[in-house]
Write a protein that holds these residues in place. Structure first.
Motif, PDB file in Angstrom:
ATOM      1  N   LYS A 124       5.945  -8.440  -4.805  1.00  0.00           N
ATOM      2  CA  LYS A 124       5.497  -7.556  -5.879  1.00  0.00           C
ATOM      3  C   LYS A 124       4.127  -6.955  -5.557  1.00  0.00           C
ATOM      4  O   LYS A 124       3.860  -5.782  -5.831  1.00  0.00           O
ATOM      5  CB  LYS A 124       5.461  -8.315  -7.199  1.00  0.00           C
ATOM      6  CG  LYS A 124       6.850  -8.606  -7.768  1.00  0.00           C
ATOM      7  CD  LYS A 124       6.775  -9.443  -9.027  1.00  0.00           C
ATOM      8  CE  LYS A 124       8.172  -9.763  -9.540  1.00  0.00           C
ATOM      9  NZ  LYS A 124       8.132 -10.641 -10.736  1.00  0.00           N
ATOM     10  N   GLN A 125       3.247  -7.756  -4.955  1.00  0.00           N
ATOM     11  CA  GLN A 125       1.933  -7.235  -4.578  1.00  0.00           C
ATOM     12  C   GLN A 125       2.054  -6.212  -3.446  1.00  0.00           C
ATOM     13  O   GLN A 125       1.333  -5.209  -3.415  1.00  0.00           O
ATOM     14  CB  GLN A 125       1.007  -8.381  -4.175  1.00  0.00           C
ATOM     15  CG  GLN A 125       0.661  -9.301  -5.333  1.00  0.00           C
ATOM     16  CD  GLN A 125      -0.562 -10.159  -5.053  1.00  0.00           C
ATOM     17  OE1 GLN A 125      -1.526  -9.691  -4.461  1.00  0.00           O
ATOM     18  NE2 GLN A 125      -0.522 -11.412  -5.500  1.00  0.00           N
ATOM     19  N   ALA A 158       3.159  -2.874  -4.856  1.00  0.00           N
ATOM     20  CA  ALA A 158       2.061  -2.177  -5.524  1.00  0.00           C
ATOM     21  C   ALA A 158       1.168  -1.471  -4.511  1.00  0.00           C
ATOM     22  O   ALA A 158       0.723  -0.336  -4.731  1.00  0.00           O
ATOM     23  CB  ALA A 158       1.248  -3.175  -6.348  1.00  0.00           C
ATOM     24  N   THR A 214      12.901  -2.597  -7.987  1.00  0.00           N
ATOM     25  CA  THR A 214      11.803  -1.660  -7.735  1.00  0.00           C
ATOM     26  C   THR A 214      12.293  -0.355  -7.122  1.00  0.00           C
ATOM     27  O   THR A 214      11.894   0.736  -7.539  1.00  0.00           O
ATOM     28  CB  THR A 214      10.761  -2.312  -6.811  1.00  0.00           C
ATOM     29  OG1 THR A 214      10.342  -3.544  -7.393  1.00  0.00           O
ATOM     30  CG2 THR A 214       9.557  -1.406  -6.623  1.00  0.00           C
ATOM     31  N   SER A 244       2.615   1.915  -3.385  1.00  0.00           N
ATOM     32  CA  SER A 244       2.775   3.022  -4.328  1.00  0.00           C
ATOM     33  C   SER A 244       1.545   3.338  -5.170  1.00  0.00           C
ATOM     34  O   SER A 244       1.561   4.299  -5.940  1.00  0.00           O
ATOM     35  CB  SER A 244       3.949   2.710  -5.271  1.00  0.00           C
ATOM     36  OG  SER A 244       3.719   1.491  -5.969  1.00  0.00           O
ATOM     37  N   GLU A 245       0.476   2.565  -5.034  1.00  0.00           N
ATOM     38  CA  GLU A 245      -0.697   2.773  -5.889  1.00  0.00           C
ATOM     39  C   GLU A 245      -1.952   2.946  -5.049  1.00  0.00           C
ATOM     40  O   GLU A 245      -2.029   2.481  -3.912  1.00  0.00           O
ATOM     41  CB  GLU A 245      -0.877   1.578  -6.834  1.00  0.00           C
ATOM     42  CG  GLU A 245       0.296   1.340  -7.772  1.00  0.00           C
ATOM     43  CD  GLU A 245       0.150   0.069  -8.581  1.00  0.00           C
ATOM     44  OE1 GLU A 245      -0.915  -0.594  -8.463  1.00  0.00           O
ATOM     45  OE2 GLU A 245       1.090  -0.288  -9.314  1.00  0.00           O
TER      46      GLU A 245
END
Length: 398
Positions: free
Chosen positions: A68-69, A72, A140, A75-76
């Protein structure tokens, strides 16, 4: 075509994003020491031909949290690689055990997921985390094709006399009990690189994959003909937390005289043994530190580790009827020069003569580290399982 590759090991996640068919990734990273103190993420992107690396220390308790990290980071922020999840066309997953169901890259659907779950017991450190990463990626990247590439596929060329166990045939036919072999994606990639480097398609190669999990494979003319891991990824070499080969009588003894349950035995041999059980840590870097501090148990762990590898090299030299090259690869194989030296020591009778200076000066690319007059070439070949997985995905989708 944007293909994200997720390679989840027992204590790590490696990932790369490729714009296929280009081999150079646009992004790569590593989540290391999952579930171990000192875990961290290293994330690298290559914007406009430059290089940007972010290193982040954080205790990461499990693979789901780690992935999950990673997503991120993709995409961020200022150095995001994708604008939206739909930018990813496919996600390629390394899955350790495919049993006899899968012999190549496979599109993931509910039936495939159920088959992967059925094999949890055969790869207890890997298939569950592979499955978890598939589920997170499905949520995701909902528009992407999810593809499984199985470690067992490369070893389907192993002949019957090597993959059958000396037990009644019924157990093979009814239960599929046989040698499957693992780390196939890595062994396939590095052996193909070595064959190109040697310039001979007819070759006899021993590939030594040393990471948290360890395996060794005899490869003749580009085909796997024997490998150290068997029905599950527990047998063969000593590993980070796995025992490797052990007399089955030990298991019977512990059950009969100490009341061990099957669950306790599985935990012992898969999660409490190997470098951890003998030397006090599953990480080779920690073991080296303990040795430097005078820890005798850690020293013994290194001796056991190298000794097992030497035994298999001798065995596979016999199986191959000679050797053209020995390959070291993966985390320990590529980075621990002292282990490479310990393994090659006193193997001159096989024609293996290590050049200590070349070994010491190895720099992260395919390199010969043997002496000029060595009959057997000793190579360090950085594995690239991620590109191999991406390439198989690309070929499948095309």
């Amino acid at each position: 075509m944007n293909i994200l590759v997720i390679n989840s090991g027992s204590s790590s996640i490696k990932y790369q994003l490729f714009k296929m068919p280009l081999q150079q990734p646009v992004c790569s990273g590593l989540v290391e020491r999952i579930g171990i103190e000192g875990s961290f993420i290293k994330h690298t992107v290559y914007p406009n031909g430059e290089k940007y690396t972010l290193e982040k220390d954080a205790f990461i308790s499990n693979h789901g949290e780690g992935l999950k990290q990673v997503l991120a980071l993709l995409s961020e922020g200022e150095h995001a690689i994708i604008a939206k999840p739909e930018d990813i066309v496919a996600v390629g997953h390394r899955v350790v055990h495919g049993g006899e169901h899968f012999a190549g890259a496979t599109l993931i659907n509910d039936e495939v997921k159920q088959q992967i779950k059925k094999l949890f017991s055969l790869a207890p450190l890997h298939n569950p985390v592979n499955y978890k990463c598939i589920e997170v990626a499905e949520q995701t990247f909902f528009a992407a094709k999810q593809v499984a590439v199985f470690d067992t596929a490369f070893h389907q060329s192993i002949p019957q006399q090597a993959y059958r166990y000396a037990i009644p045939e019924w157990y093979y036919k009814e239960h599929g009990i046989r040698v499957y072999g693992f780390h196939g994606t890595s062994h396939k990639y590095v052996s193909e690189q070595a064959i190109k480097w040697l310039g001979k398609s007819e070759s006899k190669i021993i590939s030594v994959h040393l990471g948290n999990g360890c395996s060794i494979t005899a490869i003749k003319n580009g085909k796997s003909i024997d490998t150290s891991m068997g029905f599950g990824p527990l047998s063969g070499l000593m590993m980070g937390t796995r025992s490797g080969d052990i007399d089955p009588s030990v298991i019977f003894h512990l059950m009969e005289h100490s009341g061990y349950t099957l669950e306790q035995l599985s935990t012992l041999l898969n999660k409490q043994s190997g470098l951890l059980g003998v030397g006090g840590s599953s990480d080779m870097r920690d073991i080296r530190k303990l040795v430097n501090e005078g820890n005798e148990a850690a020293k013994l762990a290194l001796e056991l580790y190298a000794y097992r590898i030497k035994k298999f090299i001798g065995s596979y030299a016999a199986v191959l009827n000679g050797i053209d090259a020995v390959i070291f690869t993966a985390g320990v194989g590529e980075n621990d020069l002292d282990m490479r030296a310990a393994v090659c020591d006193e193997l001159s009778y096989l024609g293996i003569q290590l050049d200590l200076n070349k070994n010491r000066n190895y720099k992260s690319q395919l390199t010969e580290i043997s002496q000029t007059n060595s009959k057997v070439k000793v190579l360090v070949v950085p594995t690239n399982e991620e590109y191999e997985i991406a390439n198989q995905c690309f070929n499948l989708l095309n």
